[in-house]
Design an enzyme around this catalytic site. Structure first.
Site, short mmCIF file in Angstrom:
data_model
loop_
_atom_site.label_atom_id
_atom_site.label_comp_id
_atom_site.label_asym_id
_atom_site.label_seq_id
_atom_site.Cartn_x
_atom_site.Cartn_y
_atom_site.Cartn_z
CD GLU A 22 36.98 13.04 8.31
OE1 GLU A 22 35.99 13.75 8.51
OE2 GLU A 22 37.66 13.09 7.26
CG ASP A 249 -0.16 33.23 45.66
OD1 ASP A 249 0.09 34.43 45.80
OD2 ASP A 249 -1.30 32.75 45.66
CE LYS A 271 -1.86 36.16 49.96
NZ LYS A 271 -3.26 35.94 49.68
CB THR A 332 -8.29 23.04 41.78
OG1 THR A 332 -8.10 23.39 43.14
CG2 THR A 332 -9.15 21.80 41.68
CG MET A 384 -4.33 25.96 52.94
SD MET A 384 -5.01 27.61 52.89
CE MET A 384 -6.52 27.37 51.97
N1 SAH Z 1 -5.82 27.83 44.46
C1 SAH Z 1 -5.15 26.63 44.89
C2 SAH Z 1 -5.27 26.44 46.38
C3 SAH Z 1 -4.55 27.49 47.18
S1 SAH Z 1 -4.60 27.19 48.88
C4 SAH Z 1 -5.67 25.43 44.12
O1 SAH Z 1 -6.68 25.57 43.41
O2 SAH Z 1 -5.08 24.38 44.18
C5 SAH Z 1 -3.06 26.40 49.15
C6 SAH Z 1 -3.27 24.92 49.43
O3 SAH Z 1 -3.49 24.25 48.20
C7 SAH Z 1 -2.08 24.21 50.02
O4 SAH Z 1 -2.00 24.41 51.41
C8 SAH Z 1 -2.38 22.79 49.67
O5 SAH Z 1 -3.39 22.27 50.52
C9 SAH Z 1 -3.01 22.93 48.30
N2 SAH Z 1 -2.04 22.74 47.21
C10 SAH Z 1 -1.63 23.65 46.31
N3 SAH Z 1 -0.78 23.09 45.43
C11 SAH Z 1 -0.67 21.79 45.77
C12 SAH Z 1 0.04 20.68 45.25
N4 SAH Z 1 0.81 20.78 44.18
N5 SAH Z 1 -0.10 19.48 45.86
C13 SAH Z 1 -0.90 19.35 46.94
N6 SAH Z 1 -1.58 20.35 47.48
C14 SAH Z 1 -1.47 21.56 46.91
#
Ligand code: SAH
Length: 468
Positions: A22, A249, A271, A332, A384
């Site tokens: 088989e 990014d 970045k 976000t 950040m």
């Molecule tokens: N446009 C993005 C922010 C970009 S600035 C947003 O809306 O989330 C980049 C910062 O976003 C990082 O330094 C950190 O503080 C935060 N960030 C992005 N992705 C993240 C994640 N998965 N967990 C925690 N912080 C995050």
């Protein structure tokens, strides 16, 4: 990935199957779909195998396989159901340098056979590296259900048309032409009028596509969400799957990028927190250059592009070059972080405002309305902020914030390696050292669990709670 999937050309190649029961029959069913010359070595082959031999589909040799037989083969299946016999076959193949598979024995095999969805010439191979055959079977069943049965015939018809279709302009117009043929008009015509009808439709679509006006390039300023691909919007997913160019990014997750078309040009603009690896002007130029050729460009940013995404600079640049753009919002990081903590960012009788701030800006450490932020009950999402944690806590304490004000650090929100650090203003600068980022700081909230509540269910993430 330990096993790399490839498609082997078996036309006129010898494939040996050792075994006549088989297990051998199951493999032979697959192998007989190929153009290989299949040879079965078995002293007592099952009737089914004999009938395949009678039909001229394979050859049976009623003895054990030997070194010379194997040396002439492209691959060998040890499928006798007898471990010792299989081990001997595998050893012979190993010595001869011929690829071998011991059926249902991953560790003893040099290659494994995937689950196969067959719409020849469209073939889908599904592998789980032997970890979860159930999963492979389920996926196979789902794909079988979703792929039109006619796909194989349509692919054959399409194959003859390929060189003609290559005169259509490259990109989305050509893709639309094929998509309509394979999934919309093609199957319909095939069902109604057979192969001739489908070929006719192909010709019609070709003429129609040739007459379409070329599309102007566009840029989608798009949010990739915090990392979990399930948190991408349906719209973003759809656009990503059709984009010609993706400029993203560093923080955009690999899992999200996987959703882009395989042929898409993917550029990482890398970045980093402080200091840019790519200059904003260079990113602008790149977007404009690609869009000017008529490409569908996705400028993919982590989270939501309207939050700390330097969006205005990009919109201005696109406007100046007369390139159409559209913003596609995303989730976000603050939203994802709050969800992971099980908290709400606004709460009756605690805070009716939420500040979304950055730890640093172009000038360095960012200044804010510290007095408002220091007030009891105030809540802020600090992007950040990891490397400016000491400055932040010093400023807030100086403006009268309570040292035990909670600050939650959420690193890699929504990703499998998510980490939560529950801290306070007084301890923040020390706690921040435990995180490598990317992380968001949520001032004024603590994880729901730390506040003595039951933990919420977190789907698809193992929540690692550090320093609670
Ligand atoms: N446009 C993005 C922010 C970009 S600035 C947003 O809306 O989330 C980049 C910062 O976003 C990082 O330094 C950190 O503080 C935060 N960030 C992005 N992705 C993240 C994640 N998965 N967990 C925690 N912080 C995050």
């Amino acid at each position: 990935m330990r096993h790399f999937p490839v498609f082997l050309d078996l036309r006129n190649r010898h494939v040996i199957v050792c075994g006549g029961g088989e297990t051998a029959i199951a493999k032979l069913r697959l192998l007989l779909k190929t153009e290989a010359q299949v040879v079965v070595f078995s002293q007592h082959p099952a009737d089914r195998i004999r009938s395949w031999e009678d039909a001229g589909l394979l050859k049976v040799i009623s003895r054990d396989v030997c070194q010379e037989d194997i040396a002439a083969a492209t691959m060998v299946y040890a499928a006798s159901d007898d471990p010792d016999h299989d081990a001997r076959t595998a050893q012979l193949a190993r010595e001869a340098g011929v690829l071998f598979n011991v059926v249902d024995n991953l560790e003893a095999s040099e290659f494994i056979t995937p689950a196969i969805v067959d719409r020849d010439p469209v073939t889908i191979a599904i592998g789980t590296e032997g970890t979860a055959p159930v999963l492979a079977r389920k996926l196979k069943a789902e794909i079988e259900e979703n792929l039109p049965g006619e796909l194989g015939i349509l692919a054959r018809i399409g194959e003859r048309f390929r060189s003609k279709a290559s005169t259509l302009p490259h990109g989305s117009r050509r893709r639309r032409f094929w998509t309509r043929f394979f999934f919309v008009e093609g199957p319909l015509a095939l069902r109604r009028k057979g192969v001739a009808g489908a070929s006719e439709v192909l010709e019609q679509l070709f003429v129609e596509t040739g007459e379409e006006r070329p599309e102007a390039g566009r840029v989608f300023l798009m949010g990739a969400g915090p990392g979990d691909p399930d948190l991408l919007t349906v719209k973003a997913r759809r656009i990503l799957a059709d984009a010609d160019v993706v400029i993203h990014d560093r923080l955009v997750s690999v899992q999200v990028l996987e959703l882009a078309r395989r042929e898409a040009v993917i550029v990482e603009t890398g970045k980093m927190g402080f200091g840019d690896a790519w200059k904003q002007e260079d990113i602008n130029i790149l977007m404009i250059e690609h869009a000017s050729t008529g490409a569908k460009v996705v400028r993919l940013k982590s989270g939501d592009p309207v939050v700390f995404g330097r969006l205005d600079e990009e919109m201005d640049a696109l406007d100046a070059s007369d390139i159409a753009w559209e913003i596609v919002p995303g989730i976000t990081a603050a939203s994802a972080a709050a969800a992971s903590l099980g908290v709400s960012l606004t709460k009756r009788n605690r805070n009716s405002a939420l500040q979304v701030i950055t730890g640093h800006d172009v000038e360095g450490f960012a200044e804010h309305d510290w007095r408002t932020l220091a007030k009891e009950g105030s809540v802020a999402a600090i992007y950040m902020g990891l490397r400016t944690a000491q400055f932040l806590s010093a400023r807030l304490l100086m403006h009268g914030a309570a040292p035990d004000t909670p600050v939650s650090i959420v690193e890699n929100a929504s990703r499998p390696d998510q980490k939560i650090i529950a801290s306070t203003l007084a301890e923040l600068s020390v706690a921040a050292r435990d995180s490598e980022g990317p992380a968001i700081l949520l001032l004024g909230v603590e994880p729901r669990e730390a506040a003595g509540h039951a933990r919420q269910i977190v789907e698809s993430n193992t929540l690692k709670v550090g320093a609670l």
